[in-house]
Design a protein around this motif. Structure first.
Motif, PDB file in Angstrom:
ATOM      1  N   GLY A  40      48.770  31.267  29.892  1.00  0.00           N
ATOM      2  CA  GLY A  40      47.781  31.256  31.003  1.00  0.00           C
ATOM      3  C   GLY A  40      46.653  32.159  30.681  1.00  0.00           C
ATOM      4  O   GLY A  40      46.252  32.781  31.826  1.00  0.00           O
ATOM      5  N   SER A  42      43.092  33.495  30.259  1.00  0.00           N
ATOM      6  CA  SER A  42      41.560  33.262  30.813  1.00  0.00           C
ATOM      7  C   SER A  42      40.904  34.776  30.570  1.00  0.00           C
ATOM      8  O   SER A  42      40.996  35.751  30.196  1.00  0.00           O
ATOM      9  CB  SER A  42      41.589  33.157  32.357  1.00  0.00           C
ATOM     10  OG  SER A  42      42.063  34.347  32.852  1.00  0.00           O
ATOM     11  N   ASP A  44      36.930  36.538  31.504  1.00  0.00           N
ATOM     12  CA  ASP A  44      35.793  36.648  32.421  1.00  0.00           C
ATOM     13  C   ASP A  44      34.833  37.351  31.702  1.00  0.00           C
ATOM     14  O   ASP A  44      34.962  38.336  31.061  1.00  0.00           O
ATOM     15  CB  ASP A  44      36.394  37.472  33.634  1.00  0.00           C
ATOM     16  CG  ASP A  44      35.439  37.706  34.572  1.00  0.00           C
ATOM     17  OD1 ASP A  44      34.619  36.731  34.889  1.00  0.00           O
ATOM     18  OD2 ASP A  44      35.280  38.834  35.129  1.00  0.00           O
ATOM     19  N   PRO A  96      33.611  29.833  37.839  1.00  0.00           N
ATOM     20  CA  PRO A  96      33.844  29.333  36.550  1.00  0.00           C
ATOM     21  C   PRO A  96      32.643  29.290  36.023  1.00  0.00           C
ATOM     22  O   PRO A  96      31.469  28.978  36.549  1.00  0.00           O
ATOM     23  CB  PRO A  96      34.305  27.682  37.271  1.00  0.00           C
ATOM     24  CG  PRO A  96      34.967  28.088  38.503  1.00  0.00           C
ATOM     25  CD  PRO A  96      34.222  29.355  39.230  1.00  0.00           C
ATOM     26  N   ALA A 128      35.430  27.515  25.588  1.00  0.00           N
ATOM     27  CA  ALA A 128      36.153  26.936  26.791  1.00  0.00           C
ATOM     28  C   ALA A 128      37.410  25.854  26.275  1.00  0.00           C
ATOM     29  O   ALA A 128      38.126  25.641  27.150  1.00  0.00           O
ATOM     30  CB  ALA A 128      35.027  26.223  27.541  1.00  0.00           C
ATOM     31  N   VAL A 131      40.419  28.295  26.045  1.00  0.00           N
ATOM     32  CA  VAL A 131      40.728  29.195  27.110  1.00  0.00           C
ATOM     33  C   VAL A 131      39.894  29.020  28.330  1.00  0.00           C
ATOM     34  O   VAL A 131      38.767  28.614  28.154  1.00  0.00           O
ATOM     35  CB  VAL A 131      40.656  30.741  26.501  1.00  0.00           C
ATOM     36  CG1 VAL A 131      39.195  31.167  26.472  1.00  0.00           C
ATOM     37  CG2 VAL A 131      41.620  31.651  27.643  1.00  0.00           C
ATOM     38  N   THR A 132      40.396  29.321  29.578  1.00  0.00           N
ATOM     39  CA  THR A 132      39.757  29.182  30.697  1.00  0.00           C
ATOM     40  C   THR A 132      38.482  30.450  30.627  1.00  0.00           C
ATOM     41  O   THR A 132      38.926  31.437  30.329  1.00  0.00           O
ATOM     42  CB  THR A 132      40.664  29.180  31.975  1.00  0.00           C
ATOM     43  OG1 THR A 132      41.583  28.075  31.960  1.00  0.00           O
ATOM     44  CG2 THR A 132      39.988  29.329  33.397  1.00  0.00           C
ATOM     45  N   VAL A 133      37.651  30.062  31.307  1.00  0.00           N
ATOM     46  CA  VAL A 133      36.323  31.213  30.939  1.00  0.00           C
ATOM     47  C   VAL A 133      35.676  31.022  32.499  1.00  0.00           C
ATOM     48  O   VAL A 133      35.292  30.002  33.279  1.00  0.00           O
ATOM     49  CB  VAL A 133      35.316  30.401  30.175  1.00  0.00           C
ATOM     50  CG1 VAL A 133      34.080  31.636  29.979  1.00  0.00           C
ATOM     51  CG2 VAL A 133      35.793  30.238  28.773  1.00  0.00           C
ATOM     52  N   THR A 134      35.484  32.017  33.085  1.00  0.00           N
ATOM     53  CA  THR A 134      34.711  32.429  34.268  1.00  0.00           C
ATOM     54  C   THR A 134      33.483  33.519  33.764  1.00  0.00           C
ATOM     55  O   THR A 134      33.520  34.176  32.899  1.00  0.00           O
ATOM     56  CB  THR A 134      35.634  33.045  35.262  1.00  0.00           C
ATOM     57  OG1 THR A 134      36.097  34.494  34.843  1.00  0.00           O
ATOM     58  CG2 THR A 134      36.598  32.173  35.721  1.00  0.00           C
ATOM     59  N   TYR A 154      42.784  38.106  30.704  1.00  0.00           N
ATOM     60  CA  TYR A 154      43.799  38.103  31.435  1.00  0.00           C
ATOM     61  C   TYR A 154      44.808  37.040  31.020  1.00  0.00           C
ATOM     62  O   TYR A 154      44.669  36.377  30.309  1.00  0.00           O
ATOM     63  CB  TYR A 154      43.384  37.652  32.909  1.00  0.00           C
ATOM     64  CG  TYR A 154      42.340  38.848  33.569  1.00  0.00           C
ATOM     65  CD1 TYR A 154      42.763  39.627  34.309  1.00  0.00           C
ATOM     66  CD2 TYR A 154      41.258  38.545  33.319  1.00  0.00           C
ATOM     67  CE1 TYR A 154      41.920  40.584  34.824  1.00  0.00           C
ATOM     68  CE2 TYR A 154      40.148  39.338  33.629  1.00  0.00           C
ATOM     69  CZ  TYR A 154      40.378  40.467  34.518  1.00  0.00           C
ATOM     70  OH  TYR A 154      39.560  41.217  34.960  1.00  0.00           O
TER      71      TYR A 154
END
Length: 256
Positions: A40, A42, A44, A96, A128, A131-134, A154
Protein backbone atom coordinates in the motif's frame (compact mmCIF):
# COMPACT_ATOMS: atom_id res chain seq x y z
CA UNK A 1 10.08 14.16 15.30
CA UNK A 2 11.61 11.66 17.76
CA UNK A 3 11.33 8.65 15.44
CA UNK A 4 13.67 10.39 12.99
CA UNK A 5 16.35 10.84 15.66
CA UNK A 6 17.15 7.11 15.75
CA UNK A 7 18.27 4.67 13.07
CA UNK A 8 17.87 5.69 9.44
CA UNK A 9 18.90 4.14 6.16
CA UNK A 10 18.99 5.87 2.82
CA UNK A 11 20.85 6.87 -0.29
CA UNK A 12 22.15 10.04 -1.88
CA UNK A 13 22.88 10.91 -5.50
CA UNK A 14 25.30 13.83 -5.79
CA UNK A 15 25.75 15.86 -8.97
CA UNK A 16 22.20 16.27 -10.24
CA UNK A 17 18.69 17.04 -9.03
CA UNK A 18 17.12 16.76 -12.48
CA UNK A 19 13.96 14.73 -13.03
CA UNK A 20 15.82 11.51 -14.01
CA UNK A 21 17.92 11.73 -10.83
CA UNK A 22 14.91 12.31 -8.59
CA UNK A 23 13.04 9.51 -10.35
CA UNK A 24 15.89 7.05 -9.81
CA UNK A 25 16.26 7.88 -6.12
CA UNK A 26 12.52 7.90 -5.39
CA UNK A 27 11.95 4.57 -7.14
CA UNK A 28 14.92 3.10 -5.26
CA UNK A 29 13.24 4.07 -1.99
CA UNK A 30 9.94 2.53 -3.11
CA UNK A 31 11.67 -0.65 -4.32
CA UNK A 32 13.52 -0.97 -1.01
CA UNK A 33 10.31 -0.68 1.00
CA UNK A 34 8.50 -3.15 -1.23
CA UNK A 35 11.38 -5.58 -0.84
CA UNK A 36 10.98 -5.37 2.93
CA UNK A 37 7.37 -6.42 2.58
CA UNK A 38 5.70 -3.01 2.90
CA UNK A 39 2.46 -2.73 0.92
CA UNK A 40 0.00 0.00 0.00
CA UNK A 41 2.86 2.38 -0.71
CA UNK A 42 2.10 5.98 -1.65
CA UNK A 43 4.20 9.07 -2.27
CA UNK A 44 3.22 12.65 -1.44
CA UNK A 45 5.16 15.25 -3.44
CA UNK A 46 5.65 18.86 -2.47
CA UNK A 47 7.27 21.97 -3.96
CA UNK A 48 9.23 23.47 -1.03
CA UNK A 49 10.42 26.61 -2.85
CA UNK A 50 7.11 27.50 -4.48
CA UNK A 51 5.71 29.89 -1.86
CA UNK A 52 8.92 31.91 -1.58
CA UNK A 53 9.18 32.25 -5.35
CA UNK A 54 5.56 33.32 -5.67
CA UNK A 55 5.98 35.85 -2.86
CA UNK A 56 9.03 37.32 -4.58
CA UNK A 57 7.45 37.59 -8.02
CA UNK A 58 3.88 36.66 -8.88
CA UNK A 59 1.95 37.22 -5.62
CA UNK A 60 4.03 39.63 -3.51
CA UNK A 61 3.31 39.73 0.24
CA UNK A 62 4.89 41.52 3.18
CA UNK A 63 5.53 38.41 5.29
CA UNK A 64 6.32 35.32 3.24
CA UNK A 65 7.07 33.21 6.33
CA UNK A 66 3.65 33.94 7.80
CA UNK A 67 1.94 32.99 4.53
CA UNK A 68 3.93 29.75 4.34
CA UNK A 69 2.92 28.88 7.91
CA UNK A 70 -0.76 29.52 7.17
CA UNK A 71 -0.56 27.38 4.05
CA UNK A 72 1.01 24.56 6.06
CA UNK A 73 -1.94 24.82 8.43
CA UNK A 74 -4.43 25.04 5.52
CA UNK A 75 -5.81 28.18 7.24
CA UNK A 76 -7.93 29.95 4.61
CA UNK A 77 -9.27 32.53 7.06
CA UNK A 78 -5.78 33.35 8.27
CA UNK A 79 -4.57 33.80 4.69
CA UNK A 80 -7.27 36.36 4.01
CA UNK A 81 -6.49 38.29 7.17
CA UNK A 82 -2.77 38.29 6.33
CA UNK A 83 -3.34 39.62 2.80
CA UNK A 84 -2.63 36.28 1.18
CA UNK A 85 -6.03 35.51 -0.35
CA UNK A 86 -4.34 34.94 -3.72
CA UNK A 87 -2.70 31.83 -2.25
CA UNK A 88 -6.02 30.10 -1.42
CA UNK A 89 -6.11 28.09 -4.69
CA UNK A 90 -2.90 26.36 -3.63
CA UNK A 91 -4.73 24.74 -0.74
CA UNK A 92 -7.48 23.49 -3.05
CA UNK A 93 -4.85 22.11 -5.42
CA UNK A 94 -3.64 19.46 -2.96
CA UNK A 95 -4.73 15.93 -3.84
CA UNK A 96 -4.13 13.21 -6.44
CA UNK A 97 -1.16 14.33 -8.51
CA UNK A 98 -2.80 14.64 -11.92
CA UNK A 99 -5.75 16.56 -10.49
CA UNK A 100 -3.46 18.84 -8.47
CA UNK A 101 -1.32 19.61 -11.52
CA UNK A 102 -4.38 20.46 -13.57
CA UNK A 103 -5.54 22.96 -10.94
CA UNK A 104 -2.07 24.49 -10.67
CA UNK A 105 -1.73 24.91 -14.43
CA UNK A 106 -5.05 26.78 -14.47
CA UNK A 107 -3.42 29.50 -12.31
CA UNK A 108 -1.28 30.60 -15.29
CA UNK A 109 2.00 30.95 -13.41
CA UNK A 110 5.00 32.71 -15.01
CA UNK A 111 7.50 30.61 -17.04
CA UNK A 112 9.84 29.84 -14.13
CA UNK A 113 7.13 28.27 -11.99
CA UNK A 114 5.42 26.74 -15.02
CA UNK A 115 8.72 24.98 -15.71
CA UNK A 116 8.70 23.53 -12.20
CA UNK A 117 5.20 22.20 -12.81
CA UNK A 118 6.45 20.53 -16.00
CA UNK A 119 9.23 18.88 -13.99
CA UNK A 120 6.75 17.68 -11.36
CA UNK A 121 4.49 16.34 -14.13
CA UNK A 122 7.42 14.42 -15.65
CA UNK A 123 8.26 12.94 -12.24
CA UNK A 124 4.65 11.92 -11.67
CA UNK A 125 4.50 10.27 -15.10
CA UNK A 126 7.63 8.26 -14.29
CA UNK A 127 6.61 6.97 -10.85
CA UNK A 128 2.79 6.79 -11.04
CA UNK A 129 2.82 3.37 -12.77
CA UNK A 130 4.67 2.00 -9.72
CA UNK A 131 3.16 3.82 -6.73
CA UNK A 132 0.19 6.04 -5.84
CA UNK A 133 1.22 9.72 -6.07
CA UNK A 134 -0.35 12.79 -4.48
CA UNK A 135 0.80 16.41 -4.56
CA UNK A 136 0.57 19.10 -1.89
CA UNK A 137 2.35 22.07 -3.48
CA UNK A 138 2.76 24.12 -0.30
CA UNK A 139 3.70 21.47 2.30
CA UNK A 140 6.91 22.73 3.90
CA UNK A 141 6.98 21.07 7.33
CA UNK A 142 10.46 19.53 7.70
CA UNK A 143 11.26 20.37 4.06
CA UNK A 144 13.17 23.54 4.90
CA UNK A 145 16.35 22.62 3.02
CA UNK A 146 14.85 20.92 -0.02
CA UNK A 147 14.76 22.88 -3.28
CA UNK A 148 12.29 22.22 -6.11
CA UNK A 149 10.83 18.92 -4.92
CA UNK A 150 10.36 16.96 -1.73
CA UNK A 151 8.57 13.70 -1.05
CA UNK A 152 7.16 11.68 1.84
CA UNK A 153 6.52 7.95 1.58
CA UNK A 154 3.71 6.13 3.37
CA UNK A 155 2.88 2.43 3.78
CA UNK A 156 -0.31 0.64 4.73
CA UNK A 157 -0.45 -0.09 8.45
CA UNK A 158 2.36 2.29 9.38
CA UNK A 159 1.54 5.36 11.43
CA UNK A 160 2.98 8.43 9.74
CA UNK A 161 5.58 8.50 7.01
CA UNK A 162 8.12 5.71 6.65
CA UNK A 163 10.55 7.77 4.58
CA UNK A 164 11.30 11.23 3.25
CA UNK A 165 13.55 12.81 0.68
CA UNK A 166 13.93 15.35 -2.08
CA UNK A 167 16.33 17.62 -3.93
CA UNK A 168 18.80 19.95 -2.25
CA UNK A 169 22.25 21.49 -2.52
CA UNK A 170 25.39 20.47 -0.64
CA UNK A 171 28.65 22.34 -0.22
CA UNK A 172 31.47 21.11 -2.42
CA UNK A 173 35.14 22.09 -2.70
CA UNK A 174 35.77 25.81 -2.45
CA UNK A 175 32.34 26.49 -0.93
CA UNK A 176 30.65 25.70 -4.23
CA UNK A 177 27.12 24.31 -4.13
CA UNK A 178 26.44 20.98 -5.78
CA UNK A 179 22.99 19.65 -6.59
CA UNK A 180 21.88 16.40 -5.03
CA UNK A 181 18.86 14.24 -4.27
CA UNK A 182 18.43 11.65 -1.55
CA UNK A 183 16.11 9.91 0.88
CA UNK A 184 16.01 8.49 4.40
CA UNK A 185 13.88 5.57 5.57
CA UNK A 186 12.90 5.47 9.24
CA UNK A 187 14.07 2.01 10.21
CA UNK A 188 12.67 1.87 13.74
CA UNK A 189 9.17 2.70 12.53
CA UNK A 190 9.47 0.05 9.81
CA UNK A 191 10.64 -2.63 12.22
CA UNK A 192 7.81 -1.73 14.61
CA UNK A 193 5.41 -2.61 11.81
CA UNK A 194 7.19 -5.89 11.09
CA UNK A 195 8.61 -4.78 7.74
CA UNK A 196 11.85 -6.54 6.88
CA UNK A 197 11.76 -8.61 10.08
CA UNK A 198 12.67 -12.27 9.75
CA UNK A 199 11.76 -14.35 12.77
CA UNK A 200 14.56 -16.85 13.30
CA UNK A 201 13.85 -20.04 15.25
CA UNK A 202 15.26 -19.90 18.79
CA UNK A 203 17.49 -22.89 19.52
CA UNK A 204 18.27 -23.91 23.08
CA UNK A 205 21.87 -25.01 23.62
CA UNK A 206 22.34 -27.17 26.73
CA UNK A 207 25.13 -26.36 29.15
CA UNK A 208 28.45 -27.50 27.73
CA UNK A 209 27.53 -27.26 24.05
CA UNK A 210 30.79 -26.59 22.13
CA UNK A 211 31.32 -22.99 21.02
CA UNK A 212 31.94 -24.07 17.41
CA UNK A 213 28.61 -25.90 17.36
CA UNK A 214 26.75 -22.74 18.37
CA UNK A 215 28.57 -20.75 15.69
CA UNK A 216 27.64 -23.31 13.02
CA UNK A 217 23.99 -23.34 14.07
CA UNK A 218 23.79 -19.54 13.96
CA UNK A 219 25.26 -19.66 10.48
CA UNK A 220 22.48 -22.12 9.61
CA UNK A 221 19.85 -19.55 10.59
CA UNK A 222 19.10 -20.27 14.24
CA UNK A 223 19.10 -17.70 17.03
CA UNK A 224 20.89 -19.64 19.75
CA UNK A 225 20.10 -19.31 23.45
CA UNK A 226 22.78 -20.97 25.57
CA UNK A 227 21.99 -22.39 28.98
CA UNK A 228 23.86 -20.64 31.77
CA UNK A 229 22.80 -23.08 34.45
CA UNK A 230 21.95 -26.77 34.49
CA UNK A 231 18.39 -25.91 35.53
CA UNK A 232 17.73 -23.80 32.39
CA UNK A 233 15.22 -25.29 29.95
CA UNK A 234 14.19 -24.58 26.38
CA UNK A 235 10.62 -23.86 27.47
CA UNK A 236 11.65 -21.36 30.16
CA UNK A 237 13.83 -19.51 27.64
CA UNK A 238 10.99 -19.41 25.07
CA UNK A 239 12.86 -21.48 22.51
CA UNK A 240 11.25 -23.18 19.54
CA UNK A 241 13.97 -25.86 19.26
CA UNK A 242 16.45 -27.66 21.49
CA UNK A 243 19.83 -29.09 20.52
CA UNK A 244 20.15 -32.78 21.39
CA UNK A 245 23.80 -33.05 20.42
CA UNK A 246 23.00 -34.16 16.88
CA UNK A 247 20.12 -32.09 15.52
CA UNK A 248 17.71 -29.28 16.42
CA UNK A 249 14.55 -30.85 17.83
CA UNK A 250 11.33 -28.78 17.59
CA UNK A 251 9.77 -28.09 20.96
CA UNK A 252 6.10 -27.86 19.93
CA UNK A 253 6.22 -30.10 16.86
CA UNK A 254 5.24 -27.21 14.53
CA UNK A 255 8.70 -26.49 13.18
CA UNK A 256 11.22 -28.77 11.51
Amino acid sequence: SPEREATQAGAELIGSDAVPAVTEVLLLAVETLAGMGASGLSVDLTMPGLVAELAATYWPVDDCAAIAHLLDAKDVGGLRQAGGAAYEPLIAAAGPAEQALERLRALNFPPGIAGQLQAIAALVAAVAPVVTVTLDPTERHSFTYQSWVGFSIYAAGARGEVGRGGSYAIRGPGETLERAVGFSLYVDALVDQGFGVEQRPRLFLPLGTPVETGARLRHDGFATVAALDASDTAQALRCTHAWDGTRAQPIDGDMD
